[in-house]
Scaffold this active site. Structure first.
Site, PDB file in Angstrom:
ATOM      1  N   CYS A  96      -1.561  27.252   3.401  1.00  0.00           N
ATOM      2  CA  CYS A  96      -1.870  26.633   4.271  1.00  0.00           C
ATOM      3  C   CYS A  96      -0.025  26.498   5.373  1.00  0.00           C
ATOM      4  CB  CYS A  96      -2.280  25.453   4.484  1.00  0.00           C
ATOM      5  SG  CYS A  96      -1.062  23.771   3.778  1.00  0.00           S
ATOM      6  N   LYS A 111     -15.762  14.615  -0.983  1.00  0.00           N
ATOM      7  CA  LYS A 111     -16.389  15.792  -1.152  1.00  0.00           C
ATOM      8  C   LYS A 111     -15.674  16.907  -1.070  1.00  0.00           C
ATOM      9  CE  LYS A 111     -17.675  19.097   1.795  1.00  0.00           C
ATOM     10  NZ  LYS A 111     -17.412  20.167   0.592  1.00  0.00           N
ATOM     11  N   GLU A 147      -5.329  17.153   7.624  1.00  0.00           N
ATOM     12  CA  GLU A 147      -3.931  18.674   7.466  1.00  0.00           C
ATOM     13  C   GLU A 147      -4.656  19.498   7.505  1.00  0.00           C
ATOM     14  OE1 GLU A 147      -1.238  18.434   6.403  1.00  0.00           O
ATOM     15  OE2 GLU A 147      -1.462  16.107   6.033  1.00  0.00           O
ATOM     16  N   GLU A 184      -4.635  32.716  11.431  1.00  0.00           N
ATOM     17  CA  GLU A 184      -4.249  32.726   9.653  1.00  0.00           C
ATOM     18  C   GLU A 184      -5.355  33.449   9.026  1.00  0.00           C
ATOM     19  OE1 GLU A 184      -5.944  28.978   7.977  1.00  0.00           O
ATOM     20  OE2 GLU A 184      -3.996  28.332   7.284  1.00  0.00           O
TER      21      GLU A 184
HETATM   22  P1  NAD Z   1     -12.950  24.565   5.665  1.00  0.00           P
HETATM   23  O1  NAD Z   1     -12.014  24.209   6.947  1.00  0.00           O
HETATM   24  O2  NAD Z   1     -13.963  25.776   5.311  1.00  0.00           O
HETATM   25  O3  NAD Z   1     -13.538  24.000   3.897  1.00  0.00           O
HETATM   26  C1  NAD Z   1     -12.492  22.319   3.750  1.00  0.00           C
HETATM   27  C2  NAD Z   1     -13.734  21.662   3.094  1.00  0.00           C
HETATM   28  O4  NAD Z   1     -14.489  21.211   4.568  1.00  0.00           O
HETATM   29  C3  NAD Z   1     -14.710  22.135   2.717  1.00  0.00           C
HETATM   30  O5  NAD Z   1     -15.070  20.434   1.439  1.00  0.00           O
HETATM   31  C4  NAD Z   1     -15.822  21.996   3.787  1.00  0.00           C
HETATM   32  O6  NAD Z   1     -16.781  21.776   2.645  1.00  0.00           O
HETATM   33  C5  NAD Z   1     -15.684  20.767   4.733  1.00  0.00           C
HETATM   34  N1  NAD Z   1     -16.280  21.232   5.396  1.00  0.00           N
HETATM   35  C6  NAD Z   1     -17.062  22.404   5.958  1.00  0.00           C
HETATM   36  N2  NAD Z   1     -16.650  22.020   7.651  1.00  0.00           N
HETATM   37  C7  NAD Z   1     -17.571  20.488   7.762  1.00  0.00           C
HETATM   38  C8  NAD Z   1     -17.961  20.708   8.303  1.00  0.00           C
HETATM   39  N3  NAD Z   1     -18.774  20.274   9.656  1.00  0.00           N
HETATM   40  N4  NAD Z   1     -18.060  18.755   8.130  1.00  0.00           N
HETATM   41  C9  NAD Z   1     -17.125  17.668   7.159  1.00  0.00           C
HETATM   42  N5  NAD Z   1     -16.555  18.899   6.331  1.00  0.00           N
HETATM   43  C10 NAD Z   1     -16.648  20.398   6.566  1.00  0.00           C
HETATM   44  O7  NAD Z   1     -11.190  24.747   4.817  1.00  0.00           O
HETATM   45  P2  NAD Z   1     -11.335  26.018   3.771  1.00  0.00           P
HETATM   46  O8  NAD Z   1     -11.611  27.709   3.966  1.00  0.00           O
HETATM   47  O9  NAD Z   1     -11.530  25.263   1.964  1.00  0.00           O
HETATM   48  O10 NAD Z   1     -10.125  25.275   3.329  1.00  0.00           O
HETATM   49  C11 NAD Z   1      -9.011  26.756   3.649  1.00  0.00           C
HETATM   50  C12 NAD Z   1      -8.149  25.945   5.036  1.00  0.00           C
HETATM   51  O11 NAD Z   1      -7.560  24.926   4.924  1.00  0.00           O
HETATM   52  C13 NAD Z   1      -7.294  27.210   5.839  1.00  0.00           C
HETATM   53  O12 NAD Z   1      -7.764  26.073   7.352  1.00  0.00           O
HETATM   54  C14 NAD Z   1      -6.120  26.236   5.021  1.00  0.00           C
HETATM   55  O13 NAD Z   1      -4.925  26.210   5.811  1.00  0.00           O
HETATM   56  C15 NAD Z   1      -6.227  24.285   5.230  1.00  0.00           C
HETATM   57  N6  NAD Z   1      -5.240  23.894   4.946  1.00  0.00           N
HETATM   58  C16 NAD Z   1      -4.698  22.786   4.856  1.00  0.00           C
HETATM   59  C17 NAD Z   1      -3.633  22.135   4.055  1.00  0.00           C
HETATM   60  C18 NAD Z   1      -2.548  21.340   4.681  1.00  0.00           C
HETATM   61  O14 NAD Z   1      -1.640  20.996   3.691  1.00  0.00           O
HETATM   62  N7  NAD Z   1      -2.789  20.954   6.096  1.00  0.00           N
HETATM   63  C19 NAD Z   1      -3.224  22.459   2.691  1.00  0.00           C
HETATM   64  C20 NAD Z   1      -4.708  23.142   1.676  1.00  0.00           C
HETATM   65  C21 NAD Z   1      -5.803  24.204   2.472  1.00  0.00           C
END
Ligand code: NAD
Length: 503
Positions: free
Chosen positions: A307, A199, A273, A405
């Protein structure tokens, strides 16, 4: 801390609206990719995908449902056995073909990624070439897996350790590197012999869908499935689905918690991650100009929506003024604009209105709390979600901008007096994804690196990644490793088969 304060706000370079980055016929189909075919959502509902530069609707994708996930999981379960039985060489060849297909479509994928996210073209180019490299790496790595030697560890009993696929993996990806984060999951998951249902972020689903269409003829139907939709519906169903063997999420800490809870009922494996708040510890013997120039890239790459971004500087008080001046000089020279305005653009918009408001909120509250912007510090005129590249000084470590963050083009600067204090404060946040230290002292470069509580620590560098090296965090940044042979370990399981040959 002193530094020049009167840097004019950058002008947002605008693209020529008569030549959009992608034409309508280059967009992916408005459907889910399930069992090798494009299908509408069972709900018939759609989600708007918004261009963050213009705030206009760029495309629509299906608003996926629990039923869509269930159909996709059934297809993945049916396809996995045969895929998992292929030899590493056979799966490797498919991964190499995928890499080639992506490489051939680089121009289209770069433009599509930039159109959806607002990323500068330079960033999208790096994302797509890294996507290609990820598939090539795992194509090679899966043919060279090493393991404990088969041997009689107990008298007359031969132990054979077998690496097996997990089965079906559910994958949830974020918006900051849509295709690259998908590739970091898809490549090792397929290499290890699993099938998957992915997804993408509801805000940035276009390149993942396009990728599925581009490689559809290379993979058996059902091995790769894409279900678009929201986290709380599609993502949550993937986390709880009884026929999914692992849920792998890249995203925020909050979403990580949600999927871990959803996964608990079926006790499936969880691979997370999550976010980061990388400290950048600059000692008094560091090459300050080099550190500032390194941070120009590491703090602001992908407009700071990264991130591993070096976003929290801890600098020795004796060199703080000089370092801040170097950093301000670097940051004041950024070119901000829409990706379609050309190759010189280095900083794009925040990905969405909600995220823009979040970043703006941090800047406003910091200002009210007496934190000073040495450069930037405010949002830029619309349309679009642009924020001025910012350096915040006079920051104390209890302020939210130093602890949370922000995920925008914002770097904070704090000072320290001795090494032990620097290490203690660098570690005093809930995250542990990455960190860096800048010093010319050999003892310190080893010792402080060993004490920093982060999955990746750079010395005199920041945000340089290698596909061969593991990427992943400690503490609130999650667990599990992307990239490297360690990802292949994570997406497979060991089985011990013991033969009694003494009779
Ligand atoms: P987010 O958590 O809002 O969304 C990430 C994904 O999770 C999306 O596809 C979203 O639809 C899904 N999601 C949201 N709620 C959910 C739930 N209840 N159950 C299952 N899935 C759910 O994050 P974002 O805003 O898209 O991305 C930014 C975040 O990602 C930042 O915190 C960043 O640090 C992190 N990130 C981490 C890495 C890493 O390698 N550690 C890499 C890229 C981004």
């Amino acid at each position: 801390m002193t530094a020049q304060t009167e840097t004019p706000a950058p002008t947002v370079l605008r693209a020529d609206s008569s030549t959009p980055l992608v034409s309508t016929d280059e967009l992916p189909s408005n459907g889910q990719f399930i069992d090798g075919k494009i299908r509408p959502s069972s709900s018939g509902g759609t989600l708007d995908v918004v261009d963050p530069c213009t705030e206009e609707v760029l495309a629509q994708v299906p608003d996926g449902t629990v039923e869509d996930v269930d159909v996709a999981v059934a297809a993945a379960v049916a396809a996995q056995r045969q895929w998992g039985r292929l030899t590493p060489k056979e799966r490797s060849l498919v991964l190499l073909q995928i890499a080639e297909r992506v490489e051939k479509n680089t121009d289209l994928l770069v433009r599509l990624e930039s159109a959806n996210t607002g990323k500068p073209l330079e960033v999208s180019r790096d994302d797509i070439s890294s996507t290609v490299d990820t598939f090539r790496f795992f194509a090679g790595a899966v043919r060279a897996i090493t393991s404990q030697a088969a041997a009689d560890y107990t008298e007359n009993h031969l132990s054979v350790i077998i690496r097996e696929p997990l089965g079906v993996v559910g994958v949830v990806t974020p918006w900051n590197y849509p295709l690259l984060m998908a590739a970091w999951k898809i490549a090792p998951i397929l290499a290890a012999g699993n099938a998957l249902v992915i997804k993408p972020s509801e805000q940035t689903p276009l390149t993942t869908m396009k990728f599925a269409e581009l490689v559809a003829d290379l993979l058996p139907a059902g091995v790769l499935n894409v279900v678009t939709g929201t986290g709380p519906v599609v993502g949550a169903r993937l986390a709880e689905h009884p026929d999914i063997d692992m849920i792998a999420l890249t995203g925020s800490v909050q979403s990580g918690r949600a999927v871990a809870q959803g996964a608990a009922r079926s006790l499936k494996r969880v691979h997370l991650e999550l976010g980061g708040k990388a400290p950048v510890v600059v000692f008094d013997d560091a090459d300050l100009a080099e550190a500032a120039s390194g941070l120009r890239a590491a703090g602001y790459w992908n407009s700071g929506q990264e991130c591993g971004a070096g976003c929290r500087v801890l600098v020795h008080e004796s060199v703080a003024d000089a370092f801040v001046q170097h950093l301000v000089d670097q940051v004041a020279s950024f070119v901000v604009g829409e990706p379609g305005a050309g190759d010189e653009v280095e900083i794009g918009p925040m990905v969405s209105k909600a995220h823009f408001d979040r970043v703006a909120g941090y800047l406003e509250r910091a200002k009210k709390a007496g934190v000073r912007a040495a450069v930037g510090g405010s949002v830029l005129p619309g349309p679009g979600f642009f924020v001025a590249p910012t350096v915040l000084v006079d920051v104390t470590d209890d302020h939210e901008v130093a602890r949370e963050e922000i995920f925008g083009p914002v770097v904070t600067v704090e000072t320290f007096t001795d090494e032990a204090e620097a290490v203690r404060r660098a570690n005093a946040v809930p995250y542990g994804l990455s960190a860096s230290l800048w010093t010319e002292n050999a003892r310190r470069s080893h010792d402080v690196a060993s004490k920093l509580d982060a999955g990746t620590v750079w010395v005199n560098s920041h945000l340089i990644l290698a596909t061969e090296a593991p990427w992943g965090g400690f503490k609130g940044s999650g667990y599990g490793r992307d990239l490297s042979i360690y990802a292949l370990d994570d997406y497979s399981r060991t089985k011990h088969v013991m033969h009694n040959h003494g009779r």
